[in-house]
Write a protein that holds these residues in place. Structure first.
Motif, short mmCIF file in Angstrom:
data_model
loop_
_atom_site.label_atom_id
_atom_site.label_comp_id
_atom_site.label_asym_id
_atom_site.label_seq_id
_atom_site.Cartn_x
_atom_site.Cartn_y
_atom_site.Cartn_z
N PHE A 88 0.86 -1.19 0.00
CA PHE A 88 0.00 0.00 0.00
C PHE A 88 0.88 1.22 0.00
N ARG A 89 0.29 2.38 -0.26
CA ARG A 89 1.04 3.62 -0.17
C ARG A 89 0.12 4.72 0.34
N GLN A 90 0.75 5.71 0.94
CA GLN A 90 0.00 6.86 1.44
C GLN A 90 0.79 8.12 1.17
N ALA A 91 0.21 9.00 0.38
CA ALA A 91 0.82 10.30 0.09
C ALA A 91 0.29 11.32 1.08
N PRO A 92 1.02 12.41 1.29
CA PRO A 92 0.57 13.44 2.24
C PRO A 92 -0.83 13.95 1.90
N VAL A 99 4.68 7.21 1.20
CA VAL A 99 5.23 6.19 2.09
C VAL A 99 4.61 4.86 1.67
N TYR A 100 5.45 3.87 1.45
CA TYR A 100 4.99 2.56 1.01
C TYR A 100 5.04 1.58 2.19
N TYR A 101 3.95 0.85 2.34
CA TYR A 101 3.81 -0.11 3.43
C TYR A 101 3.54 -1.50 2.88
N CYS A 102 4.11 -2.50 3.53
CA CYS A 102 3.69 -3.87 3.23
C CYS A 102 2.81 -4.36 4.37
N ALA A 103 1.99 -5.35 4.06
CA ALA A 103 1.05 -5.86 5.04
C ALA A 103 0.74 -7.32 4.74
N THR A 104 0.34 -8.04 5.79
CA THR A 104 -0.02 -9.44 5.63
C THR A 104 -1.53 -9.58 5.56
N ALA A 105 -1.98 -10.38 4.61
CA ALA A 105 -3.40 -10.68 4.49
C ALA A 105 -3.80 -11.71 5.55
N PRO A 106 -5.08 -11.79 5.90
CA PRO A 106 -5.51 -12.75 6.93
C PRO A 106 -5.57 -14.18 6.42
N GLY A 107 -5.47 -14.38 5.12
CA GLY A 107 -5.55 -15.70 4.53
C GLY A 107 -4.62 -15.83 3.34
#
Length: 123
Positions: A37-41, A92-100
């Motif tokens: 994912f990413r989030q810009a200001p 800002v780029y984020y990684c994340a884990t899926a629930p499955g």
């Protein structure tokens, strides 16, 4: 305890490339989908790319054809290769884990997140 650590962000000129990495620990990595994912200001966090347990991939339209998500289960790491970068990719780029095991798009479905890595694309 699940931990995700992103790396590879930085400053790059428009048209350039970066490769982000996300190292995971505390969970059987190969059993789960992963996402970037990413989030810009001033903007909401948005889905960029996802990869399932079986390496099926899905991309946001804005990055399709330019970004590639991949995973190395032996290294418990997911990657995001970013080519032809544009100033609007700055975030800002984020990684994340899926629930499955599958790919999910909604950020509220992911259960663990990294701390993020800054990507800045200059024009």
């Amino acid at each position: 305890q699940v931990q995700l650590v992103e790396s590879g962000g930085g400053l790059v000129q428009a048209g350039g490339s970066l490769r982000l990495a996300c190292a995971a620990s505390g969970r059987t990595f190969s059993r789960y989908g992963m996402g970037w994912f990413r989030q810009a200001p001033g903007k909401e966090r948005e889905f960029v790319a996802g990869i399932s347990r079986f390496a099926n991939t899905y991309y946001a339209d804005s990055v399709k054809g330019r970004f590639t998500i991949s995973r190395d289960n032996a290294k418990n790491t997911v990657y995001l290769q970013m080519n032809s970068l544009k100033p609007e990719d700055t975030a800002v780029y984020y990684c994340a884990t899926a629930p499955g095991p599958g790919v999910v798009v909604g950020s509220n479905e992911y259960d663990y997140w990294g701390q993020g890595t800054q990507v800045t694309v200059s024009s």
